[in-house]
Design a protein around this motif. Structure first.
Motif, PDB file in Angstrom:
ATOM      1  N   LYS A 187      12.870   6.822   9.497  1.00 16.14           N
ATOM      2  CA  LYS A 187      12.812   5.387   9.361  1.00 16.14           C
ATOM      3  C   LYS A 187      12.554   4.978   7.989  1.00 16.14           C
ATOM      4  O   LYS A 187      13.044   3.751   7.545  1.00 16.14           O
ATOM      5  N   LEU A 188      11.680   5.965   7.292  1.00 10.38           N
ATOM      6  CA  LEU A 188      11.351   5.215   5.841  1.00 10.38           C
ATOM      7  C   LEU A 188      12.503   5.919   4.799  1.00 10.38           C
ATOM      8  O   LEU A 188      12.350   5.543   3.730  1.00 10.38           O
ATOM      9  N   LEU A 230       4.445   0.850   0.871  1.00  5.13           N
ATOM     10  CA  LEU A 230       3.647   0.277   1.903  1.00  5.13           C
ATOM     11  C   LEU A 230       4.136  -0.694   2.796  1.00  5.13           C
ATOM     12  O   LEU A 230       3.788  -0.743   4.044  1.00  5.13           O
ATOM     13  N   ILE A 231       4.988  -1.732   2.031  1.00  5.55           N
ATOM     14  CA  ILE A 231       5.619  -2.811   2.830  1.00  5.55           C
ATOM     15  C   ILE A 231       6.474  -2.158   4.060  1.00  5.55           C
ATOM     16  O   ILE A 231       6.400  -2.591   5.278  1.00  5.55           O
ATOM     17  N   SER A 232       7.403  -1.179   3.748  1.00  5.48           N
ATOM     18  CA  SER A 232       8.212  -0.576   4.736  1.00  5.48           C
ATOM     19  C   SER A 232       7.462   0.028   5.728  1.00  5.48           C
ATOM     20  O   SER A 232       7.964  -0.013   6.730  1.00  5.48           O
ATOM     21  N   ILE A 233       6.423   0.623   5.350  1.00  2.00           N
ATOM     22  CA  ILE A 233       5.501   1.528   6.450  1.00  2.00           C
ATOM     23  C   ILE A 233       5.027   0.297   7.366  1.00  2.00           C
ATOM     24  O   ILE A 233       5.054   0.418   8.727  1.00  2.00           O
ATOM     25  N   SER A 234       4.433  -0.786   6.854  1.00  2.00           N
ATOM     26  CA  SER A 234       3.857  -1.849   7.709  1.00  2.00           C
ATOM     27  C   SER A 234       5.141  -2.562   8.304  1.00  2.00           C
ATOM     28  O   SER A 234       4.733  -2.777   9.571  1.00  2.00           O
ATOM     29  N   ILE A 240      -2.145   5.287  13.112  1.00  2.00           N
ATOM     30  CA  ILE A 240      -1.120   4.493  13.478  1.00  2.00           C
ATOM     31  C   ILE A 240       0.435   4.892  13.945  1.00  2.00           C
ATOM     32  O   ILE A 240       0.743   4.591  15.022  1.00  2.00           O
ATOM     33  N   ARG A 241       0.646   5.931  13.349  1.00  2.00           N
ATOM     34  CA  ARG A 241       1.788   6.831  13.416  1.00  2.00           C
ATOM     35  C   ARG A 241       1.727   7.274  14.881  1.00  2.00           C
ATOM     36  O   ARG A 241       2.640   7.181  15.630  1.00  2.00           O
ATOM     37  N   SER A 285       6.555  10.899  15.491  1.00  2.00           N
ATOM     38  CA  SER A 285       6.182  12.053  14.814  1.00  2.00           C
ATOM     39  C   SER A 285       6.513  11.975  13.319  1.00  2.00           C
ATOM     40  O   SER A 285       7.131  10.763  12.752  1.00  2.00           O
ATOM     41  N   GLN A 286       5.760  12.831  12.577  1.00  2.00           N
ATOM     42  CA  GLN A 286       6.273  12.850  11.044  1.00  2.00           C
ATOM     43  C   GLN A 286       7.704  12.766  10.792  1.00  2.00           C
ATOM     44  O   GLN A 286       8.031  11.756   9.808  1.00  2.00           O
ATOM     45  N   GLU A 287       8.461  13.450  11.299  1.00  2.00           N
ATOM     46  CA  GLU A 287       9.836  13.295  11.139  1.00  2.00           C
ATOM     47  C   GLU A 287      10.189  12.287  11.465  1.00  2.00           C
ATOM     48  O   GLU A 287      11.358  11.588  10.834  1.00  2.00           O
ATOM     49  N   GLU A 288      10.238  11.659  12.502  1.00  2.00           N
ATOM     50  CA  GLU A 288      10.682  10.330  13.035  1.00  2.00           C
ATOM     51  C   GLU A 288      10.398   9.180  11.917  1.00  2.00           C
ATOM     52  O   GLU A 288      11.258   8.240  11.665  1.00  2.00           O
TER      53      GLU A 288
END
Length: 169
Positions: free
Chosen positions: A23-24, A46-50, A9-10, A16-19
């Motif tokens: 954000k998280l 998990l909620i933040s990632i979603s 999904i990323r 990117s992993q850094e971006e």
């Protein structure tokens, strides 16, 4: 499954992993560990990632759900509870290992002091006319000099570490 979904999904979102980490509000290595399956995010993360991915948590966990049902939410809750329990057990195991390492360091430091007292610097009575004896004597003296100065700090630090990492009752 979770690790592959985060990575897929990323990448589909063009991040990117850094971006994603920015954000998280985590470090890039954390995102990398999630994607490698070395660790898992807790329930709040998990909620933040979603939210960042604009994807339901169920999709992150590998379920494809057309509509949200009470059963689905309870299943997700159970999975998150299991994940959080595994994380808590891992943290407790690491804390216990570190605690015992501090105790071992205390014991080694005390044994070193006892050995130095028992030996009473025998190299001071050696004949230093031979180069080999002189070098070995100087090395023993340098080790003893450094140990006597550093060991109290190591002992105090390891006692403090053992106290700070003990299991809270």
């Amino acid at each position: 499954m979770l690790n592959e979904n985060i990575k897929t999904i990323r990448k589909s979102k063009g991040l990117s992993q850094e971006e994603l980490a920015v954000k998280l509000n985590v470090v890039r290595q954390t995102v990398s560990k999630w994607e490698q399956g070395l660790s898992v995010p807790d329930a709040d993360m998990l909620i933040s990632i979603s939210e960042v991915f604009e994807t339901p948590v169920s999709t992150l966990l590998g379920q494809t759900v057309a509509e949200t049902k009470a059963d689905d939410l309870s299943a997700i809750s159970e999975k998150l509870a299991v994940i959080n329990l595994q994380l808590a057990r891992g943290k407790a195991a690491r804390r216990k290992a570190i605690h015992w390492l501090f105790i071992l360091l205390c014991a080694i430091t005390a044994a070193g002091f006892a050995a130095l007292v028992k030996l009473n610097s025998p190299y001071l009575n050696w004949d230093y006319s031979q180069p080999e004896t002189a070098v070995i004597g100087v090395l023993f003296h340098a080790f003893e000099w450094l140990f006597v100065r550093a060991a109290p700090l190591v002992l105090i630090g390891s006692i403090a570490g053992a106290c700070l990492t003990r299991k809270n009752a």
